[in-house]
Motif scaffolding. Structure first.
Motif, mmCIF file in Angstrom:
data_model
loop_
_atom_site.group_PDB
_atom_site.id
_atom_site.type_symbol
_atom_site.label_atom_id
_atom_site.label_comp_id
_atom_site.label_asym_id
_atom_site.label_seq_id
_atom_site.Cartn_x
_atom_site.Cartn_y
_atom_site.Cartn_z
ATOM 1 N N ALA A 75 0.923 -1.032 -0.040
ATOM 2 C CA ALA A 75 0.049 -0.035 0.161
ATOM 3 C C ALA A 75 0.920 1.469 0.099
ATOM 4 C CB ALA A 75 -0.849 -0.132 1.445
ATOM 5 N N TYR A 101 -3.314 10.280 -2.618
ATOM 6 C CA TYR A 101 -3.705 9.012 -3.252
ATOM 7 C C TYR A 101 -3.458 7.834 -2.408
ATOM 8 C CZ TYR A 101 -5.497 5.974 -6.927
ATOM 9 O OH TYR A 101 -6.077 5.421 -7.697
ATOM 10 N N ARG A 102 -3.941 6.748 -2.288
ATOM 11 C CA ARG A 102 -3.644 5.383 -1.787
ATOM 12 C C ARG A 102 -3.827 4.480 -2.950
ATOM 13 N NH1 ARG A 102 -6.975 3.697 3.164
ATOM 14 N NH2 ARG A 102 -8.482 3.511 1.404
ATOM 15 N N TYR A 103 -2.633 3.795 -3.027
ATOM 16 C CA TYR A 103 -2.662 2.745 -4.209
ATOM 17 C C TYR A 103 -2.167 1.558 -3.406
ATOM 18 C CZ TYR A 103 -1.570 0.644 -8.678
ATOM 19 O OH TYR A 103 -1.646 -0.013 -9.841
ATOM 20 N N CYS A 104 -2.932 0.351 -3.666
ATOM 21 C CA CYS A 104 -2.836 -0.935 -3.115
ATOM 22 C C CYS A 104 -2.509 -2.036 -4.297
ATOM 23 C CB CYS A 104 -3.844 -1.344 -2.215
ATOM 24 S SG CYS A 104 -4.045 -0.066 -0.687
ATOM 25 N N PRO A 142 -3.103 -4.344 -9.263
ATOM 26 C CA PRO A 142 -3.816 -3.175 -8.287
ATOM 27 C C PRO A 142 -5.089 -3.903 -7.590
ATOM 28 C CG PRO A 142 -4.426 -2.675 -10.622
ATOM 29 C CD PRO A 142 -3.447 -4.016 -10.720
ATOM 30 N N MET A 144 -8.281 -2.061 -6.807
ATOM 31 C CA MET A 144 -8.744 -0.837 -6.899
ATOM 32 C C MET A 144 -9.927 -0.655 -5.951
ATOM 33 S SD MET A 144 -7.053 0.185 -9.206
ATOM 34 C CE MET A 144 -7.854 1.638 -9.128
ATOM 35 N N LYS A 146 -9.493 -0.898 -2.895
ATOM 36 C CA LYS A 146 -8.835 -0.199 -1.860
ATOM 37 C C LYS A 146 -7.883 1.089 -2.182
ATOM 38 C CE LYS A 146 -8.059 -4.384 0.918
ATOM 39 N NZ LYS A 146 -6.870 -5.247 1.590
ATOM 40 N N SER A 147 -7.814 1.290 -3.561
ATOM 41 C CA SER A 147 -7.183 1.990 -3.883
ATOM 42 C C SER A 147 -8.088 3.524 -4.305
ATOM 43 C CB SER A 147 -6.385 1.807 -5.186
ATOM 44 O OG SER A 147 -5.451 0.553 -5.133
ATOM 45 N N GLN A 169 -0.543 6.596 -10.891
ATOM 46 C CA GLN A 169 -0.661 5.115 -10.637
ATOM 47 C C GLN A 169 0.437 4.597 -11.076
ATOM 48 O OE1 GLN A 169 -4.683 4.370 -12.286
ATOM 49 N NE2 GLN A 169 -5.412 4.714 -10.314
ATOM 50 N N CYS A 172 3.529 4.742 -8.972
ATOM 51 C CA CYS A 172 3.361 3.811 -7.927
ATOM 52 C C CYS A 172 3.569 2.333 -8.194
ATOM 53 C CB CYS A 172 1.714 3.566 -7.312
ATOM 54 S SG CYS A 172 1.218 5.460 -6.429
ATOM 55 N N SER A 176 6.633 0.436 -6.319
ATOM 56 C CA SER A 176 6.325 -0.694 -5.554
ATOM 57 C C SER A 176 7.547 -1.893 -6.094
ATOM 58 C CB SER A 176 4.790 -1.374 -5.789
ATOM 59 O OG SER A 176 4.734 -1.620 -7.174
#
Length: 218
Positions: A75, A101-104, A142, A144, A146-147, A169, A172, A176
């Motif tokens: 995350a 922004y949160r990218y998981c 991804p 999406m 949670k993102s 994105q 990210c 990662s």
């Protein structure tokens, strides 16, 4: 009262040839079956057991093309900003926008079995060696659900656009994979690849097999 004449039963027997022939045929068939069962030799059913060789096991293993050996969730929470520029030289401070922004996602790593090589010790058939390329990222998927954007500060002079979010994105995803490469994720992948291959060979050939897994440099 009718009187039955002597010898009438014998006459009836010979006057009914169909019944006589049917009984004779049935008796002959029954006798044939009994004799066949008593004097025919019993055939044993032989079940052929397939004998696996190390090379055959290797061919079946590499038929999977790739082997997923490790998985890691991540995350990334970060802030993205954008400012309009005059002639691409000077920032215009009243045009700044930003968003958190949160990218998981989930990264899976493994080994390429298509480039694997196999060898067997000439002096000890139970000593086997499998050579592999270094592990790599097989997928980066991804999540999406949670993102998404946590907070945004839009600007009418420089509104946030979809392309800005798409660009963040992509950053990210790159970040990662860089963090995975810098950490011990690939070490875990190598250990799991070795353990999985040993389990496959031992399950097929027995515990007496000694498998060594070698990773190519670079």
């Amino acid at each position: 009262m009718k009187t039955k004449k002597a010898g009438s039963g014998l006459v009836d027997f010979f006057t009914k040839p169909k019944a006589f022939l049917t009984g004779a045929v049935i008796g002959l068939v029954v006798a044939t079956i009994v004799v066949t069962r008593l004097f025919s030799p019993t055939k044993e059913v032989v079940h052929e057991v397939e004998t696996l060789s190390p090379s055959v096991v290797f061919e079946r293993v590499i038929a999977q093309n790739e082997l997923v050996c490790a998985s890691q969730n991540y995350a990334i929470v970060d802030k993205a900003t954008d400012t309009a520029r005059l002639f691409d030289l000077i920032d215009l401070p009243w045009t700044t926008n930003s968003f958190w922004y949160r990218y998981c996602g989930t990264i899976k790593a493994g080994v390429n079995l298509q480039t694997a090589e196999f060898s067997q010790d000439e002096n000890d058939a139970n000593k086997l060696t499998v050579t592999l390329d270094q592990p790599y990222v097989i997928s980066n998927t991804p999540d999406m659900g949670k993102s998404g954007v946590l907070e945004e500060h839009n600007n009418i002079l420089n509104p946030i656009e979809v392309k800005d979010v798409d660009a963040f994105q992509r950053q990210c995803v790159e970040r990662s994979e860089q963090e995975v490469t810098a950490g011990g994720f690939f070490d875990e992948t190598r250990e799991n690849a070795e353990a999985n291959l040993k389990s496959m060979f031992c399950a097929a050939l027995g515990d007496q097999v000694e498998l060594t897994v070698v990773f190519r440099e670079g």
